[in-house]
Motif scaffolding. Structure first.
Motif, PDB file in Angstrom:
ATOM      1  N   MET B  46       0.820  -1.202   0.054  1.00 27.32           N
ATOM      2  CA  MET B  46      -0.043   0.104   0.034  1.00 27.32           C
ATOM      3  C   MET B  46       0.840   1.307  -0.008  1.00 27.32           C
ATOM      4  O   MET B  46       0.494   2.276  -0.561  1.00 27.32           O
ATOM      5  N   ARG B  47       1.944   1.412   0.769  1.00 27.38           N
ATOM      6  CA  ARG B  47       2.891   2.565   0.994  1.00 27.38           C
ATOM      7  C   ARG B  47       3.614   2.656  -0.363  1.00 27.38           C
ATOM      8  O   ARG B  47       3.882   3.868  -0.798  1.00 27.38           O
ATOM      9  N   LEU B  48       4.291   1.504  -0.918  1.00 26.23           N
ATOM     10  CA  LEU B  48       5.377   1.858  -1.863  1.00 26.23           C
ATOM     11  C   LEU B  48       4.901   1.875  -3.067  1.00 26.23           C
ATOM     12  O   LEU B  48       5.577   2.491  -4.043  1.00 26.23           O
ATOM     13  N   THR B  49       3.945   0.896  -3.346  1.00 24.23           N
ATOM     14  CA  THR B  49       3.489   0.732  -5.019  1.00 24.23           C
ATOM     15  C   THR B  49       2.910   2.096  -5.533  1.00 24.23           C
ATOM     16  O   THR B  49       3.336   2.532  -6.848  1.00 24.23           O
ATOM     17  N   PRO B  50       2.283   2.950  -5.017  1.00 23.38           N
ATOM     18  CA  PRO B  50       1.984   4.326  -5.654  1.00 23.38           C
ATOM     19  C   PRO B  50       3.172   5.063  -5.966  1.00 23.38           C
ATOM     20  O   PRO B  50       3.389   5.736  -7.146  1.00 23.38           O
ATOM     21  N   LYS B  51       4.282   5.115  -5.065  1.00 24.96           N
ATOM     22  CA  LYS B  51       5.246   5.657  -5.356  1.00 24.96           C
ATOM     23  C   LYS B  51       6.396   5.266  -6.559  1.00 24.96           C
ATOM     24  O   LYS B  51       6.670   5.615  -7.650  1.00 24.96           O
ATOM     25  N   VAL B  52       6.397   3.789  -6.510  1.00 23.64           N
ATOM     26  CA  VAL B  52       7.049   3.159  -7.495  1.00 23.64           C
ATOM     27  C   VAL B  52       6.225   3.347  -8.926  1.00 23.64           C
ATOM     28  O   VAL B  52       6.950   3.586 -10.071  1.00 23.64           O
ATOM     29  N   LEU B  53       4.846   3.096  -8.872  1.00 23.68           N
ATOM     30  CA  LEU B  53       4.375   3.154 -10.138  1.00 23.68           C
ATOM     31  C   LEU B  53       4.294   4.560 -10.610  1.00 23.68           C
ATOM     32  O   LEU B  53       4.348   4.719 -11.680  1.00 23.68           O
ATOM     33  N   GLY B  54       4.191   5.462  -9.741  1.00 20.78           N
ATOM     34  CA  GLY B  54       4.192   6.976 -10.507  1.00 20.78           C
ATOM     35  C   GLY B  54       5.507   7.269 -11.153  1.00 20.78           C
ATOM     36  O   GLY B  54       5.379   7.832 -12.221  1.00 20.78           O
ATOM     37  N   TYR B  55       6.552   6.810 -10.445  1.00 17.84           N
ATOM     38  CA  TYR B  55       8.032   7.196 -10.970  1.00 17.84           C
ATOM     39  C   TYR B  55       8.258   6.292 -12.160  1.00 17.84           C
ATOM     40  O   TYR B  55       8.392   6.817 -13.274  1.00 17.84           O
ATOM     41  N   ALA B  56       7.596   5.101 -12.160  1.00 17.79           N
ATOM     42  CA  ALA B  56       7.799   4.417 -13.411  1.00 17.79           C
ATOM     43  C   ALA B  56       7.009   4.796 -14.459  1.00 17.79           C
ATOM     44  O   ALA B  56       7.469   4.916 -15.559  1.00 17.79           O
ATOM     45  N   ALA B  57       5.691   5.251 -14.379  1.00 15.55           N
ATOM     46  CA  ALA B  57       4.815   5.746 -15.318  1.00 15.55           C
ATOM     47  C   ALA B  57       5.563   7.124 -15.900  1.00 15.55           C
ATOM     48  O   ALA B  57       5.376   7.278 -17.203  1.00 15.55           O
ATOM     49  N   ARG B  58       6.158   7.883 -15.211  1.00 14.68           N
ATOM     50  CA  ARG B  58       6.556   8.936 -15.528  1.00 14.68           C
ATOM     51  C   ARG B  58       7.933   8.772 -16.458  1.00 14.68           C
ATOM     52  O   ARG B  58       8.163   9.536 -17.501  1.00 14.68           O
ATOM     53  N   MET B  59       8.596   7.627 -16.128  1.00 15.98           N
ATOM     54  CA  MET B  59       9.849   7.676 -16.895  1.00 15.98           C
ATOM     55  C   MET B  59       9.296   6.647 -18.348  1.00 15.98           C
ATOM     56  O   MET B  59       9.971   7.148 -19.355  1.00 15.98           O
ATOM     57  N   LEU B  60       8.384   5.885 -18.253  1.00 14.93           N
ATOM     58  CA  LEU B  60       8.113   5.095 -19.469  1.00 14.93           C
ATOM     59  C   LEU B  60       6.857   5.711 -20.251  1.00 14.93           C
ATOM     60  O   LEU B  60       6.879   5.578 -21.251  1.00 14.93           O
ATOM     61  N   ALA B  64       0.813   0.283 -19.011  1.00 17.95           N
ATOM     62  CA  ALA B  64       1.089  -1.240 -18.776  1.00 17.95           C
ATOM     63  C   ALA B  64       2.471  -1.422 -18.439  1.00 17.95           C
ATOM     64  O   ALA B  64       2.697  -2.266 -17.378  1.00 17.95           O
ATOM     65  N   GLU B  65       3.391  -0.626 -19.234  1.00 16.25           N
ATOM     66  CA  GLU B  65       4.577  -1.116 -18.726  1.00 16.25           C
ATOM     67  C   GLU B  65       5.067  -0.689 -17.454  1.00 16.25           C
ATOM     68  O   GLU B  65       5.953  -1.369 -16.609  1.00 16.25           O
ATOM     69  N   ALA B  66       4.614   0.486 -17.101  1.00 18.71           N
ATOM     70  CA  ALA B  66       4.906   0.955 -15.694  1.00 18.71           C
ATOM     71  C   ALA B  66       4.622   0.020 -14.421  1.00 18.71           C
ATOM     72  O   ALA B  66       5.050  -0.160 -13.477  1.00 18.71           O
ATOM     73  N   GLU B  67       3.100  -0.530 -15.019  1.00 16.74           N
ATOM     74  CA  GLU B  67       2.591  -1.639 -13.888  1.00 16.74           C
ATOM     75  C   GLU B  67       3.606  -2.884 -13.901  1.00 16.74           C
ATOM     76  O   GLU B  67       3.870  -3.319 -12.820  1.00 16.74           O
ATOM     77  N   ASP B  68       4.055  -3.111 -15.287  1.00 17.37           N
ATOM     78  CA  ASP B  68       4.928  -4.332 -14.952  1.00 17.37           C
ATOM     79  C   ASP B  68       6.237  -3.994 -14.213  1.00 17.37           C
ATOM     80  O   ASP B  68       6.754  -4.925 -13.394  1.00 17.37           O
TER      81      ASP B  68
END
Lengths: 161, 209
Positions: B46-60, B64-68
């Motif tokens: 709950m705590r880390l996934t939003p951060k990880v996903l947000g950052y990945a989404a911005r980079m990619l 779908a890729e960001a979720e992977d």
């Protein structure tokens, strides 16, 4: 803010950029429930895997009993280690009784070996097969040897060597 | 705007039954998880996934890729948990580094196959002009970000959007703090230049002098 106009024509101001950044920060992608579920499933699989690995590790650390299958089968046939322990105790007790041979057994064996005998001694013998009757005196000598063959006493063994 | 941000974050979080673990540090949770505690895994997710996903989404720039990438990064976190060495690095720092590397790999592969074309946003809702405007602004920012060199983009996103400090960014990117400062400064200038042509779209035309 203090930028000159012609410069601002070419670049976005820091202020505008910061505003844009904070807007982007605000728009944080909320992870879908599906993604969360997948991640949790991964975590649970990892817990299960590491627990299994830990069990395997502990199992491999435990010294494996090196037992011959035949011995194991015999122990099992006798009814497990408890029974075997009982049998062993009985065996040791028997040995003790044999070593501290009762006077009756000892004198019986010695008498038979030496050829002299007493009727009372024979009739008191616990072994039914060697109880002799008083009338058949001529058989006594031979039956003394028979008895000796049946009950080799500690003293016989000592005399032989 | 700030309030709406907070609400967006707060809504899903408040319904989650991990209130009891709110005060526990990421590291403590990770170690508890390493010892087989599933509740810690939930709290960390709950705590880390939003951060990880947000950052990945911005980079990619690809959901779908960001979720992977997010799933992969979290999986790596789960795997390292039993061997986590306490006090060596922050969990988030470690995660950001993993995500950065995963994203870099994917971007390199994508570039190889010529997937640089950027998809238009799908969820355009003309009824909400403000939303559309914001969407356009953020798209412009993302496009400009995508035009930056990898390292500059990473530094700028971590500094200005993820809101991390320079020392932590230095740790994530495994470079010196001076290098981070230089990267963010150059990146920001390049962004300002790239966005200058789109000031009209950005709606900053009549922004204060």
């Amino acid at each position: 803010m203090t930028d000159r106009d012609n410069k601002r024509m070419n670049e976005l101001t820091d202020q505008a950029l910061d505003a844009l950044f904070s807007e982007a920060r605000a728009e944080t992608a909320m992870p879908s429930a599906d993604l969360m579920a997948r991640i949790m499933a991964d975590a649970e699989a990892e817990i299960a895997a590491s627990a299994a690995a830990e069990r395997a590790r502990i199992e491999s650390l435990r010294p494996q009993p090196q037992r011959h299958p035949l011995i194991a089968a015999m122990v099992a046939a006798l009814g497990g280690w408890r029974t075997v322990a009982g049998l062993a105790t009985a065996g040791v007790a028997g040995l003790g009784i044999g070593l501290g041979a009762p006077a009756a057994v000892t004198s019986l064996a010695l008498d038979g070996y030496g050829g002299s005998y007493s009727i009372g001694g024979y009739s008191a013998g616990s072994d039914g097969s060697v109880v002799l009757s008083a009338e058949t005196r001529s058989d006594m000598t031979s039956s003394g040897y028979v008895l000796d063959a049946f009950v080799p006493s500690f003293y016989d063994l000592a005399a032989e060597g | 705007m700030d309030l709406s941000v907070r609400l967006r974050y707060a809504e899903p979080v408040m319904t989650m039954p991990f209130d009891a673990l709110n005060d526990v540090s990421d590291e403590a949770l990770l170690i508890a998880f390493g010892n087989g505690d599933a509740a810690s895994a939930r709290a960390l997710t709950m705590r880390l996934t939003p951060k990880v996903l947000g950052y990945a989404a911005r980079m990619l720039r690809d959901r779908a890729e960001a979720e992977d990438v997010a799933q992969e990064a979290m999986l790596r976190l789960w795997k390292i948990a039993p061997d986590w060495r306490q006090g060596e690095a922050k969990v988030t720092t470690w995660l950001y580094r993993v995500v950065t590397n995963l994203c870099t790999d994917r971007l390199r592969k994508a570039r190889g196959t010529g997937l640089d074309e950027i998809a238009e946003p799908e969820d355009e809702r003309p009824s909400q002009e403000a939303v559309l405007m914001q969407r356009q602004r953020l798209d412009a920012l993302e496009t400009a970000l995508a035009s930056l060199p990898d390292r500059q983009r990473e530094a700028v996103v971590l500094r200005h959007i993820e809101g991390l400090g320079n020392p932590e960014i230095a740790e994530i990117l495994e470079i010196s703090v001076e290098a981070v400062e230089s990267l963010t400064a150059r990146g920001k200038r390049a962004l300002a230049k790239a966005l200058a042509s789109q000031r009209k779209i950005l709606g900053f035309e009549d922004d204060g002098s």
